[in-house]
Design a protein around this motif. Structure first.
Motif, PDB file in Angstrom:
ATOM      1  N   MET A   1       0.810  -1.220   0.000  1.00  0.00           N
ATOM      2  CA  MET A   1       0.000   0.000   0.000  1.00  0.00           C
ATOM      3  C   MET A   1       0.843   1.270   0.000  1.00  0.00           C
ATOM      4  SD  MET A   1      -3.185  -1.060  -0.006  1.00  0.00           S
ATOM      5  CE  MET A   1      -4.199  -2.486   0.414  1.00  0.00           C
ATOM      6  N   SER A   2       1.989   1.249   0.671  1.00  0.00           N
ATOM      7  CA  SER A   2       2.803   2.455   0.787  1.00  0.00           C
ATOM      8  C   SER A   2       3.313   2.934  -0.571  1.00  0.00           C
ATOM      9  CB  SER A   2       3.982   2.217   1.724  1.00  0.00           C
ATOM     10  OG  SER A   2       4.820   1.188   1.227  1.00  0.00           O
ATOM     11  N   ARG A   3       3.441   2.000  -1.519  1.00  0.00           N
ATOM     12  CA  ARG A   3       3.984   2.381  -2.821  1.00  0.00           C
ATOM     13  C   ARG A   3       3.035   3.290  -3.596  1.00  0.00           C
ATOM     14  NH1 ARG A   3       6.768  -3.429  -4.628  1.00  0.00           N
ATOM     15  NH2 ARG A   3       8.225  -3.503  -2.857  1.00  0.00           N
ATOM     16  N   PHE A   4       1.721   3.159  -3.348  1.00  0.00           N
ATOM     17  CA  PHE A   4       0.765   4.062  -3.990  1.00  0.00           C
ATOM     18  C   PHE A   4       1.041   5.503  -3.569  1.00  0.00           C
ATOM     19  CE2 PHE A   4      -1.647   0.024  -3.717  1.00  0.00           C
ATOM     20  CZ  PHE A   4      -1.990  -0.138  -5.052  1.00  0.00           C
ATOM     21  N   MET A   5       1.206   5.707  -2.263  1.00  0.00           N
ATOM     22  CA  MET A   5       1.418   7.061  -1.753  1.00  0.00           C
ATOM     23  C   MET A   5       2.812   7.588  -2.090  1.00  0.00           C
ATOM     24  SD  MET A   5      -1.419   7.999  -0.598  1.00  0.00           S
ATOM     25  CE  MET A   5      -0.869   9.571   0.093  1.00  0.00           C
ATOM     26  N   GLU A   6       3.799   6.700  -2.137  1.00  0.00           N
ATOM     27  CA  GLU A   6       5.134   7.123  -2.554  1.00  0.00           C
ATOM     28  C   GLU A   6       5.101   7.646  -3.979  1.00  0.00           C
ATOM     29  OE1 GLU A   6       8.006   4.123   0.054  1.00  0.00           O
ATOM     30  OE2 GLU A   6       7.373   3.575  -1.967  1.00  0.00           O
TER      31      GLU A   6
END
Length: 312
Positions: free
Chosen positions: A98-103
């Motif tokens: 999930m963090s890669r979307f926001m990154e």
């Protein structure tokens, strides 16, 4: 009372640390798990047979500023958008990171996020690669503002329509792009005009156009937002205006009286305009009228796919 005497009369509270303990805070316990990322277990990347493939997984309701470019005034505007990011997950993958979307979003924000299909195409292709998946989808919704002048006074103000843009990238199938625009209009009831001795009742209508674009659509050639807005407003009884003086109001109400519309009329007329736009492949048109003399809304909708018509 001076400041010194005033402070002496105030209740003396426990220290901040004591207050936190009073409301349940406790000292940290022993730490036994790794603190370095390379030593931590990555449950999302576990590879097993997880029974089913997932069509979509990701994050939703992400609020973030974007820049909107328009061929009408204001030509450039900053607004707040709602994002949805998803990708498919194979049966052998437990989940996504999930963090890669926001990154990815933050990286684009640093460069200035332009809400257009050129940006969204690049974004989804890079996101799929970052996620190590075959596809990725991004949807972004925001209010788009445009200047509207009184028909007689020429006094300006800002109207707005609600926009949603969706882009999907697939490693094999390439890109697909679609959009939605909801515009507010005035409609005057044909039945009321026909049967009443005086005047006719009118209402505020909301026209939503969900469209799929042809592969050859080029944003540089035309502003699809303006094209869809014109399709909705030009087929209404009258347009809405942020600023109306009395001469303007006379013109608008007379225009509405001269162009009565049922919701059925609106969706058919708007559909005819969309049918003639060569950059649109398929569409759905919906009109909802907030009735002024009824306790209900009136609705109508139709869908059409040009490629299916050609195929038949």
């Amino acid at each position: 009372m001076d400041k010194f005497k005033f402070n002496n009369h105030l209740k003396q509270l426990p220290s901040k640390q004591e207050r936190l303990k009073l409301f349940g805070s406790v000292s940290p316990g022993p730490k036994t798990k790794p603190v370095n990322k390379c030593d931590m277990k990555d449950l999302q990347n576990v590879q097993k047979d997880f029974l089913f493939k997932l069509d979509q997984v990701g994050i939703d309701r992400v609020k973030h500023p974007v820049t909107v470019i328009s061929k009408t005034h204001p030509n450039e505007q900053t607004t707040i958008a709602n994002f949805t990011f998803t990708s498919a997950i194979k049966q052998t993958s437990k989940g996504t990171n999930m963090s890669r979307f926001m990154e990815q979003l933050n990286n684009y924000h640093k460069k200035g996020f332009i809400a257009d299909f050129t940006t969204l195409k690049t974004f989804t292709k890079e996101l799929a690669s970052r996620l190590k998946q075959e596809d990725a989808t991004i949807s972004v919704g925001f209010p788009w503002f445009f200047e509207r002048r009184g028909p007689q006074s020429n006094l300006p103000g800002l109207n707005h329509a609600d926009i949603e843009m969706t882009t999907t990238y697939h490693k094999t199938n390439g890109f697909s792009i679609s959009a939605s625009l909801t515009a507010s209009i005035t409609t005057l009831c044909p039945c009321s005009k026909e049967i009443s001795e005086y005047s006719a009742h009118n209402q505020r209508g909301h026209v939503t156009m969900d469209v799929q674009f042809m592969e050859h659509y080029d944003e540089g050639e035309m502003d699809w937002k303006l094209e869809l807005l014109e399709a909705a407003e030009s087929n209404a009884s009258a347009r809405l205006h942020p600023v109306l003086k009395r001469p303007d109001e006379k013109m608008v109400t007379e225009q509405a009286y001269e162009n009565p519309r049922f919701v059925e009329d609106v969706v058919r007329l708007v559909a005819a305009d969309l049918y003639e736009m060569d950059f649109i492949r398929a569409f759905k048109v919906t009109c909802r009228n907030e009735e002024s003399i009824h306790m209900h809304d009136a609705i109508a909708s139709l869908s059409f796919d040009k490629l299916k018509e050609v195929g038949s």
